[in-house]
Design an enzyme around this catalytic site. Structure first.
Site, short mmCIF file in Angstrom:
data_model
loop_
_atom_site.label_atom_id
_atom_site.label_comp_id
_atom_site.label_asym_id
_atom_site.label_seq_id
_atom_site.Cartn_x
_atom_site.Cartn_y
_atom_site.Cartn_z
N CYS A 90 -10.21 -4.96 0.55
CA CYS A 90 -11.33 -4.01 0.50
C CYS A 90 -12.16 -4.24 -0.77
O CYS A 90 -11.73 -4.92 -1.71
CB CYS A 90 -10.81 -2.58 0.55
SG CYS A 90 -10.20 -1.94 -1.02
N ASN A 141 0.84 -1.20 0.00
CA ASN A 141 0.00 0.00 0.00
C ASN A 141 0.88 1.25 0.00
O ASN A 141 1.94 1.30 0.63
CB ASN A 141 -1.01 -0.01 1.15
CG ASN A 141 -0.43 -0.19 2.52
OD1 ASN A 141 0.59 -0.84 2.71
ND2 ASN A 141 -1.07 0.41 3.51
N GLU A 160 0.38 5.29 0.60
CA GLU A 160 -0.57 6.30 1.07
C GLU A 160 -0.18 7.70 0.57
O GLU A 160 0.90 7.90 -0.02
CB GLU A 160 -0.64 6.25 2.60
CG GLU A 160 -1.17 4.90 3.05
CD GLU A 160 -1.46 4.81 4.54
OE1 GLU A 160 -1.00 5.65 5.31
OE2 GLU A 160 -2.18 3.85 4.91
N GLU A 167 -3.02 -4.66 -2.96
CA GLU A 167 -3.55 -5.60 -3.96
C GLU A 167 -3.59 -4.96 -5.34
O GLU A 167 -3.25 -5.56 -6.36
CB GLU A 167 -4.97 -6.04 -3.59
CG GLU A 167 -5.08 -6.81 -2.30
CD GLU A 167 -5.29 -5.91 -1.08
OE1 GLU A 167 -4.75 -4.78 -1.04
OE2 GLU A 167 -5.98 -6.36 -0.16
N CYS A 197 -10.58 -3.24 -4.21
CA CYS A 197 -9.59 -4.21 -4.69
C CYS A 197 -10.27 -5.47 -5.21
O CYS A 197 -9.82 -6.06 -6.20
CB CYS A 197 -8.59 -4.55 -3.59
SG CYS A 197 -7.45 -3.19 -3.26
N1 THU Z 1 -5.27 -1.37 2.54
C1 THU Z 1 -4.71 -2.22 1.63
O1 THU Z 1 -3.59 -2.00 1.15
N2 THU Z 1 -5.44 -3.29 1.26
C2 THU Z 1 -6.66 -3.61 1.75
O2 THU Z 1 -7.30 -4.52 1.25
C3 THU Z 1 -7.20 -2.85 2.88
C4 THU Z 1 -6.59 -1.53 3.10
C5 THU Z 1 -4.49 -0.20 2.95
C6 THU Z 1 -5.01 1.12 2.45
C7 THU Z 1 -4.48 2.06 3.50
O3 THU Z 1 -3.15 2.41 3.15
C8 THU Z 1 -4.43 1.23 4.77
O4 THU Z 1 -4.48 -0.12 4.35
C9 THU Z 1 -5.56 1.51 5.75
O5 THU Z 1 -6.79 1.44 5.14
#
Ligand code: THU
Length: 140
Positions: free
Chosen positions: A90, A44, A46, A57, A93
């Site tokens: 999520c 991830n 941000e 993902e 994704c």
């Molecule tokens: N996040 C993911 O990378 N994948 C997921 O399926 C759930 C959430 C990340 C996004 C964000 O950077 C952090 O987790 C908190 O939501």
């Protein structure tokens, strides 16, 4: 997990600390394996403008397309995080998985303690929207 899935797991765990998550402090890592044995990974990433964040993902799936692999079917996508239960992807994704994976493609939810759950795209996103729905409902 079989040998190649264990390899994906090891890789995803190794990459977890490359996640850029200064805001949530929640690191996620994903790795996918194609039928011909190619692997792409993602973490991830941000952003101070929170909505510009992208999940691990999707980074792994976009890397797959970016590397010209889209005709090499995805056999398995594995996700990991420092969660007490295997991490769950999520909704956004899941929809992107639906664009590039088959209904029965394997998805492995894991955590760093080694707990895991095997599932499939159809299981985690039933009735997903596809290009077929788009063609069907588009103005003729
Ligand atoms: N996040 C993911 O990378 N994948 C997921 O399926 C759930 C959430 C990340 C996004 C964000 O950077 C952090 O987790 C908190 O939501």
């Amino acid at each position: 997990m079989n040998t190649e899935e264990k390899k994906l797991y090891k890789l995803a765990v190794e990459h977890l600390n490359t996640a850029y998550a200064p805001y949530s402090k929640f690191h996620v890592s994903a790795a996918l394996l194609t039928e011909s044995g190619k692997i792409t990974t993602g973490v991830n990433i941000e952003n101070a403008a929170y909505g510009s964040t992208i999940c691990a993902e999707r980074v792994a799936l976009f890397n797959y397309v970016n590397q010209g692999l889209k005709d090499d079917p995805i056999k398995c996508l594995l996700i990991t995080g420092n969660t007490s239960r295997p991490i769950s992807p999520c909704g956004s994704c899941r929809q992107v998985m639906a664009e590039f994976m088959k209904a029965d493609s394997k998805i492995i939810l894991t955590n760093v303690q080694g707990d895991y759950k095997m599932t499939t795209l159809a299981d985690i996103l039933p009735y997903y929207f596809t290009d077929g729905d788009l063609a069907d409902g588009r103005d003729k």
